[in-house]
Write an enzyme that holds these catalytic residues in place. Structure first.
Site, short mmCIF file in Angstrom:
data_model
loop_
_atom_site.label_atom_id
_atom_site.label_comp_id
_atom_site.label_asym_id
_atom_site.label_seq_id
_atom_site.Cartn_x
_atom_site.Cartn_y
_atom_site.Cartn_z
N CYS A 1 0.87 -1.19 0.00
CA CYS A 1 0.00 0.00 0.00
C CYS A 1 0.90 1.23 0.00
O CYS A 1 2.12 1.11 -0.16
CB CYS A 1 -0.97 -0.02 1.17
SG CYS A 1 -0.21 0.05 2.80
N ASN B 1 2.36 1.47 4.16
CA ASN B 1 2.74 0.24 4.88
C ASN B 1 2.55 0.40 6.39
O ASN B 1 3.30 -0.17 7.19
CB ASN B 1 4.17 -0.19 4.53
CG ASN B 1 4.58 -1.58 5.00
OD1 ASN B 1 5.74 -1.81 5.34
ND2 ASN B 1 3.67 -2.52 5.03
N CYS C 1 -1.10 0.93 7.44
CA CYS C 1 -2.54 0.65 7.66
C CYS C 1 -2.99 -0.62 6.93
O CYS C 1 -3.19 -1.66 7.55
CB CYS C 1 -3.40 1.83 7.22
SG CYS C 1 -3.10 3.37 8.12
N ARG C 2 -3.15 -0.52 5.60
CA ARG C 2 -3.78 -1.63 4.87
C ARG C 2 -2.87 -2.83 4.68
O ARG C 2 -3.27 -3.96 4.97
CB ARG C 2 -4.29 -1.13 3.51
CG ARG C 2 -5.41 -0.11 3.63
CD ARG C 2 -5.62 0.67 2.35
NE ARG C 2 -4.46 1.48 2.02
CZ ARG C 2 -4.29 2.18 0.91
NH1 ARG C 2 -5.24 2.13 -0.02
NH2 ARG C 2 -3.21 2.90 0.70
N SER C 3 -1.65 -2.61 4.17
CA SER C 3 -0.81 -3.78 3.88
C SER C 3 -0.34 -4.53 5.13
O SER C 3 -0.23 -5.76 5.08
CB SER C 3 0.36 -3.44 2.94
OG SER C 3 1.23 -2.49 3.49
N ASP D 1 -9.02 3.11 2.55
CA ASP D 1 -7.82 3.46 3.31
C ASP D 1 -8.22 4.11 4.64
O ASP D 1 -8.70 5.24 4.66
CB ASP D 1 -6.95 4.42 2.50
CG ASP D 1 -5.60 4.65 3.16
OD1 ASP D 1 -5.43 4.25 4.34
OD2 ASP D 1 -4.71 5.22 2.49
P1 4NP Z 1 -1.65 2.90 4.12
O1 4NP Z 1 -2.28 4.28 4.67
O2 4NP Z 1 -1.17 3.19 2.72
O3 4NP Z 1 -2.81 1.97 4.15
O4 4NP Z 1 -0.54 2.52 5.07
C1 4NP Z 1 -1.60 5.50 4.58
C2 4NP Z 1 -0.53 5.76 5.40
C3 4NP Z 1 0.13 6.98 5.33
C4 4NP Z 1 -0.31 7.93 4.42
C5 4NP Z 1 -1.40 7.67 3.60
C6 4NP Z 1 -2.04 6.44 3.67
N1 4NP Z 1 0.33 9.21 4.37
O5 4NP Z 1 -0.16 10.07 3.60
O6 4NP Z 1 1.37 9.39 5.00
#
Ligand code: 4NP
Length: 153
Positions: free
Chosen positions: A8, A11, A13-15, A125
């Site tokens: 994702c 790295n 939240c989702r992954s 997300d």
């Molecule tokens: P992830 O979520 O891709 O599911 O880990 C996010 C984590 C950080 C950010 C965006 C989405 N960010 O903008 O820093």
């Protein structure tokens, strides 16, 4: 050995949730010696960070171990290592297709494409929605089908 990599943006939240859920499915199927699972990010924004507190809370509530997890960006070796690169949204797909060596592009998949009625849809997300448990449930609805596909190969 089959290597599965969840990717994702951050790295955190989702992954990581996908990695923890899929490792649990693999362990329950007794396939730890045949399927390796990892996760990483398309960006280095969160490099070194633990999963988001909301993701940690949901993983803990479902009895999943995240204690060893730290965000890291994808590397050239990951594209080589992975047999399946499972992504969360179309931005991940676009970024990874830009980064991947051409021969590794067929490994890149959108997670919900495994479910015929959810093809083309994205894993929500929770960085934006704050609905960590809902994202967990959506991942949980799709990942057994990925294990079935991998077992069939
Ligand atoms: P992830 O979520 O891709 O599911 O880990 C996010 C984590 C950080 C950010 C965006 C989405 N960010 O903008 O820093």
């Amino acid at each position: 050995m089959t290597n599965v990599l969840f990717v994702c943006l951050g790295n955190i939240c989702r992954s990581p949730m996908a990695e923890a859920i899929f490792k649990d499915l693999v362990a329950k199927a007794g396939l730890q010696d045949q399927i390796q699972v990892d996760s990483c990010a398309t960006s280095s924004e969160e490099e070194g960070h633990q999963p988001h507190p909301g993701a940690r809370k949901v993983m803990a509530a479902h009895g999943l171990d995240y204690s060893y997890m730290h965000s890291r960006p994808i590397t050239r070796q990951d594209f080589d290592w992975a047999d399946y690169i499972i992504t969360m949204d179309s931005q991940n797909m676009f970024n990874l297709n830009q980064m991947a060596p051409p021969e590794d592009r067929p490994k890149i998949h959108l997670c919900l494409d495994i479910l015929p009625d959810k093809r083309g849809q994205e894993i929500p997300d929770p960085w934006y929605t704050h609905r960590f448990e809902y994202t967990y449930q959506v991942l949980q609805s799709a990942l057994p089908a990925w294990l079935d596909k991998i077992k069939a190969h």
